[in-house]
Design an enzyme around this catalytic site. Structure first.
Site, PDB file in Angstrom:
ATOM      1  N   ASP A  49       0.849  -1.185   0.000  1.00  0.00           N
ATOM      2  CA  ASP A  49       0.000   0.000   0.000  1.00  0.00           C
ATOM      3  C   ASP A  49       0.887   1.237   0.000  1.00  0.00           C
ATOM      4  OD1 ASP A  49      -2.330  -1.486   0.136  1.00  0.00           O
ATOM      5  OD2 ASP A  49      -2.479  -1.370   2.315  1.00  0.00           O
ATOM      6  N   LYS A  50       0.370   2.311  -0.563  1.00  0.00           N
ATOM      7  CA  LYS A  50       1.161   3.537  -0.700  1.00  0.00           C
ATOM      8  C   LYS A  50       1.724   4.018   0.649  1.00  0.00           C
ATOM      9  CE  LYS A  50       0.901   7.881  -3.217  1.00  0.00           C
ATOM     10  NZ  LYS A  50       0.037   8.719  -4.065  1.00  0.00           N
TER      11      LYS A  50
END
Length: 240
Positions: A58-59
């Site tokens: 995930d970012k």
């Protein structure tokens, strides 16, 4: 935002693979919503032409991510992911005290696109994670997370099902950590608005182990980034 120098992120490099310590807020791959934004894949391709990112984080998640330098290496690692042979360890700080002793959560996850992820026993895909508490604080717990499968948001949603949301993970009702909550007598000046210690959710991909093309184990540990280190230091000091 200042973009990282790719070379500075490298934890390991061979003829076939690079493992980097992904900083928070940098996407793994091109995102439709963020055209033109720098991501790990683009940085890697400036460094080596045939780079392929082998899995994604995930970012907001920091930590170890593997990049293949050639198609054969990419296929080799893809097969290991498919067969659940890659060992991954994440660290998370959760809100509350939890005694997880190799707790096994196997709740199926349905990803209906659009970053909308839910637990769905009927339609969901198999998802399995093991959780072990590493360190207890008065108000928080540092948890080791070992995902067996690799579903989107898997660790985050599995922890949320245990009422142990990751700090700062607003999508799953996790609250950010403020210094005022743990430090006695902490005062803000009148017109100052307090910022959370970490401006993202507290999840870090700490270790990864996989086999190279020669069938030898490659085991890499990724140190915490600055914000995660600061959170742990402050919890050690004021919440132990």
């Amino acid at each position: 935002m200042k973009y990282p120098n790719f070379k500075d992120l490298i934890l390991f490099e061979s003829d076939d693979y690079i493992v980097v310590n992904k900083p928070p807020f940098v996407a793994s791959l091109d995102e439709r919503s963020a055209a033109g934004e720098v991501n790990i894949l683009r940085l890697a391709r400036q460094y080596t032409d045939d780079a392929q990112v082998c899995h994604r984080l995930d970012k907001e998640t920091s930590g170890a991510i593997v990049i293949a330098k050639n198609p054969e290496a990419y296929r080799h690692l893809s097969m290991q992911f498919e067969r659940r042979k890659v060992k991954k360890i994440y660290h998370a700080v959760v809100d509350g005290q939890y005694q997880f002793d190799n707790l096994f959560v196997d709740l199926p996850i349905l990803n209906d696109g659009n970053k909308n992820v839910t637990i769905d026993r009927a339609e969901g895909k198999r998802a399995e994670t093991y959780f072990t508490s590493l360190k207890y604080y008065k108000h928080y717990t540092l948890v080791e997370c070992k995902p067996v499968t690799g579903r989107m948001h898997q660790i985050r949603i599995h922890l949320a099902t245990q009422r142990a949301a990751i700090c700062g993970d607003s999508m799953y009702k996790g609250k950010p950590v403020f210094l005022s909550a743990i430090k006695k007598g902490y005062r803000l000046s009148k017109d100052e608005e307090e910022q959370p210690i970490m401006k993202r959710f507290a999840l870090h991909a700490k270790e990864i182990t996989f086999k190279g093309l020669d069938d030898q184990d490659i085991h890499i540990e990724a140190p915490y980034p600055k914000d995660f280190t600061t959170l742990i230091k402050l919890l050690d000091k004021f919440d132990a």
